[in-house]
Design a protein around this motif. Structure first.
Motif, PDB file in Angstrom:
ATOM      1  N   LEU A  23      -3.522   2.153   8.633  1.00 44.46           N
ATOM      2  CA  LEU A  23      -4.174   0.980   8.062  1.00 44.46           C
ATOM      3  C   LEU A  23      -5.433   0.631   8.850  1.00 44.46           C
ATOM      4  O   LEU A  23      -6.486   0.366   8.265  1.00 44.46           O
ATOM      5  N   THR A  36      -5.908  -0.609  -0.584  1.00 45.21           N
ATOM      6  CA  THR A  36      -4.750  -0.698  -1.470  1.00 45.21           C
ATOM      7  C   THR A  36      -3.574   0.039  -0.851  1.00 45.21           C
ATOM      8  O   THR A  36      -3.750   0.934  -0.011  1.00 45.21           O
ATOM      9  N   THR A  37      -2.380  -0.319  -1.285  1.00 47.20           N
ATOM     10  CA  THR A  37      -1.189   0.368  -0.775  1.00 47.20           C
ATOM     11  C   THR A  37      -1.182   1.825  -1.220  1.00 47.20           C
ATOM     12  O   THR A  37      -0.643   2.687  -0.529  1.00 47.20           O
ATOM     13  N   GLU A  48       4.368   4.936  -1.949  1.00 52.55           N
ATOM     14  CA  GLU A  48       4.231   3.491  -1.770  1.00 52.55           C
ATOM     15  C   GLU A  48       5.593   2.857  -1.511  1.00 52.55           C
ATOM     16  O   GLU A  48       5.706   1.899  -0.734  1.00 52.55           O
ATOM     17  N   TYR A  52       6.932   0.256   1.667  1.00 50.02           N
ATOM     18  CA  TYR A  52       7.639  -1.017   1.533  1.00 50.02           C
ATOM     19  C   TYR A  52       9.021  -0.995   2.171  1.00 50.02           C
ATOM     20  O   TYR A  52       9.629  -2.058   2.353  1.00 50.02           O
ATOM     21  N   SER A  57       5.538  -6.178   2.509  1.00 48.92           N
ATOM     22  CA  SER A  57       4.292  -6.470   1.816  1.00 48.92           C
ATOM     23  C   SER A  57       3.119  -6.027   2.679  1.00 48.92           C
ATOM     24  O   SER A  57       3.264  -5.791   3.880  1.00 48.92           O
ATOM     25  N   LYS A  58       1.948  -5.932   2.052  1.00 46.26           N
ATOM     26  CA  LYS A  58       0.749  -5.579   2.802  1.00 46.26           C
ATOM     27  C   LYS A  58       0.393  -6.688   3.782  1.00 46.26           C
ATOM     28  O   LYS A  58      -0.149  -6.430   4.861  1.00 46.26           O
ATOM     29  N   GLU A 120      -5.854 -12.130   0.458  1.00 50.69           N
ATOM     30  CA  GLU A 120      -4.528 -12.082   1.084  1.00 50.69           C
ATOM     31  C   GLU A 120      -4.002 -13.500   1.301  1.00 50.69           C
ATOM     32  O   GLU A 120      -4.687 -14.481   1.022  1.00 50.69           O
TER      33      GLU A 120
END
Length: 210
Positions: A23, A36-37, A48, A52, A57-58, A120
């Motif tokens: 990330l 984006t995920t 993805e 999770y 969550s992101k 966010e």
């Protein structure tokens, strides 16, 4: 002795670290973009759904990067305070810690400045604001204590001086992001620090214990 449970735990921790590192790298390599995920999963090499399983969550991923920043920066600041160096040495080292951390972590710098947090959860922005508030508070405490002890004099309000120092830090970080990570925050730091030193006069070389 390494058990199967220990191995499983280590693998889980390593995967979480891998996701966070990916990330941070995506944030560095895609300046100005939302991550984006789907992009992140591709960078990590997992689905993805796998992401999770480690982070619900992101937002939690961003929160983990903020926690890493807090633990690293304020852990180093605590060491500086513990050494009880002179007031200028403490202030200079604290500012250098933040600037150097940013230089080494360009992607995370985007998070701390809120650049990567558009859209966010609001709590993340509040937490990054608290990060800089803590730095300013620490600088203010050091300067005010030194002023009360007669170890420095300043032609103005010491709280405003701490605010100027904190604003300088944020400005350098912002410049780093705007330059697409070309202008490092810690670049020519010694020369820049002299500007602040010349605005106050020292009455004591070091901070003395009561």
């Amino acid at each position: 002795m390494t058990t199967a449970k220990t191995k499983k735990k280590a693998t889980k921790i390593n995967r979480k670290e891998q996701i966070l590192q990916a990330l941070a790298l995506e944030l560095e390599q895609r300046p100005g973009e939302r991550i984006t995920t789907a992009n992140l999963a591709k960078a990590v090499g997992v689905s993805e759904a796998a992401l999770y399983r480690h982070f619900p969550s992101k937002a939690k991923m961003f929160e983990a990067l903020i926690e890493f920043s807090e633990e690293t920066v304020f852990g180093l600041i605590a060491q500086v305070i513990k050494k009880q160096d002179g007031v200028f040495a403490q202030v200079e080292k604290i500012m250098a810690i933040v600037l150097t951390f940013s230089s080494k972590n360009p992607g995370i710098t985007r998070v701390l400045l809120g650049d990567a947090l558009i859209g966010e959860h609001e709590r993340l922005l509040k937490r990054t604001d608290q990060f800089f508030q803590r730095i300013e508070t620490q600088l203010r405490q050091i300067l005010r204590e030194a002023e009360l002890k007669g170890q420095l004099s300043y032609q103005g309000n010491i709280s405003q001086f701490a605010e100027v120092l904190s604003s300088f830090i944020e400005g350098q970080l912002s410049k780093y992001v705007r330059s697409r990570f070309v202008k490092r925050p810690d670049e020519n730091w010694v020369r820049k620090w002299l500007f602040f030193v010349n605005s106050v006069s020292v009455n004591s070389v070091s901070v003395k214990n009561d």
